[in-house]
Scaffold this motif. Sequence first.
Motif, short mmCIF file in Angstrom:
data_model
loop_
_atom_site.label_atom_id
_atom_site.label_comp_id
_atom_site.label_asym_id
_atom_site.label_seq_id
_atom_site.Cartn_x
_atom_site.Cartn_y
_atom_site.Cartn_z
N SER A 223 0.82 -1.20 0.00
CA SER A 223 0.00 0.00 0.00
C SER A 223 0.85 1.26 0.00
O SER A 223 0.35 2.37 0.03
CB SER A 223 -0.93 0.01 1.21
N CYS A 224 2.18 1.07 -0.02
CA CYS A 224 3.08 2.22 0.05
C CYS A 224 3.59 2.55 -1.33
O CYS A 224 4.21 1.72 -1.98
CB CYS A 224 4.25 1.90 0.99
N THR A 225 3.32 3.76 -1.79
CA THR A 225 3.77 4.11 -3.13
C THR A 225 5.00 5.00 -3.08
O THR A 225 5.43 5.52 -4.09
CB THR A 225 2.66 4.85 -3.89
N GLY A 226 5.56 5.18 -1.92
CA GLY A 226 6.71 6.07 -1.79
C GLY A 226 8.03 5.38 -2.05
O GLY A 226 9.09 5.96 -1.84
N LEU A 229 11.34 6.65 -3.92
CA LEU A 229 12.39 7.47 -3.33
C LEU A 229 13.64 6.66 -3.15
O LEU A 229 14.75 7.18 -3.19
CB LEU A 229 11.94 8.00 -1.97
N VAL A 230 13.45 5.38 -2.89
CA VAL A 230 14.61 4.53 -2.67
C VAL A 230 14.98 3.80 -3.95
O VAL A 230 16.14 3.69 -4.31
CB VAL A 230 14.33 3.54 -1.54
N LYS A 262 4.19 5.08 -11.66
CA LYS A 262 3.49 6.33 -11.50
C LYS A 262 4.37 7.35 -10.78
O LYS A 262 4.49 8.49 -11.21
CB LYS A 262 2.21 6.09 -10.69
N ASN A 263 5.02 6.86 -9.73
CA ASN A 263 5.81 7.80 -8.95
C ASN A 263 7.07 8.23 -9.66
O ASN A 263 7.54 9.33 -9.47
CB ASN A 263 6.15 7.19 -7.61
#
Lengths: 288, 194
Positions: A223-226, A229-230, A262-263
């Motif tokens: 559920s984490c779309t961040g 960043l990594v 997407k990110n």
Amino acid sequence: MNKNIERLYNGLWKENPTFVLMLGMCPTLAVTTSAINGIGMGLSTTVVLVLSNMMISALRNIIPDRVRMPAFIVVVASFVTIVQFLMQGFTPSLYASLGIYIPLIVVNCIILGRAESYASKNPVIPSMFDGIGMGLGFTVGLTLIGVVREILGNGSAFGVNIPALNDYHITLFGLAPGAFIVLGFLVAIMNVVRRKMEAAGKPLPAVQGCLSGDCSSCGLSSSCTGKSLVHNTPEEIPVDPKDVAKPQPETKIEVKHTANAKNTEDVEKSGSDSSYADDDIVGKEEDK
Amino acid sequence: MNYVTGLILLLVSSAIVNNVVLSQFLGLCPFLGVSKRVETAAGMGGAVIFVITIASFVSSVIYKYVLAPTGFQYMQTIVFILVIAALVQFVEMFLKKSIPSLYKSLGVYLPLITTNCAVLGTAINNVTNNYDILESVINGFGVAVGFTIAIVIMAGIREKIEYNDIPETFKGSAIVLITAGLMAMAFLGFSGVI
């Protein structure tokens, strides 16, 4: 039965959550001011882990895949609340010294991580032993770090004063900076062990959780779309042989990839430099 | 007047004296994971300020007007974590639709925060300390500002560390943790201020 003993060995030694996987670092740093606190935190986490593993494993065919994460969180949070009230009633002094970190067991990576990667795919009894193994491994880890910090910082072990150390303790190790420094040296020692084991042809499992800088092992990763960043692009996610052996559910992988794509676009669109991908993954450098 | 002084003291105390990362050990994951570049760290800090302040407000309103009157205080952990998860999703959607420029700079960081124990920790701390709604918001804002201070300083140091010759064994997270220890030592100096 053999499988159950293998689970215990796996949690206590082979994939020890504190020393090998480096999971659950928030409580590890916060409560290891003394060995007793370490044991208390470890055991309460174990209880929650065993109960939630059993419950999630029993419900694994009932919970729809789409609402998996919220369901897991509710199960874990309920058990945490129960444990919290039991501790408040029966071990008030331990409850006072662990404080906020007891309700925060909910967000401990170990618990959701095991729910996601083991309990939701396996029957109740192996899941229970997996919980016991991982929980005891965590308890041993916290206790050992607690003993080291207590001896260095307070000149005592398990609450018993060591007369020889009366004039030779460094109070700093009982405070916040000591926690970071002790953990830093632990990571350094594990780096040496890792290299030795690799040279001997028996590499240890990769570091997971915060210290690897890799969200994909986190229980909430789907559920984490961040993650971008990594890992800027999905291709760059290092494939762990262990993960290949245990294939993830199809939907989860799709979610991950679309989220990442997407990110990546978002990051590029926003015009910031795309140098996040250049960053090496912390703690995995020695694996190369 | 006393109340206002109390609020200012609370702000300083939660931002600096009891720094959320360096003395409470909350939010370590983003602190270690997203602190490689100053710009990224600042973006993360901005998103955390945004989310924790709103989450403190919402959770303390829910506690005061829903949980406390109905006697459901013991549900706080379950309710708070669900509220925070939903809130982050909602804030993300809202920003995307209404304030695209803010979404552009904070959007990628928002989902990363759902799992951040600092948010849940702050909500629970507000309740444990019996803060009223305004105090909760101030405390949440202070905690988040403290997080931002810590992560930006850390990112600045890490950018310099890259050019230094560190022993092979300490490369990676070991040196970062020891640096964090030294920073925590510096922040320990504030402990007598309030």
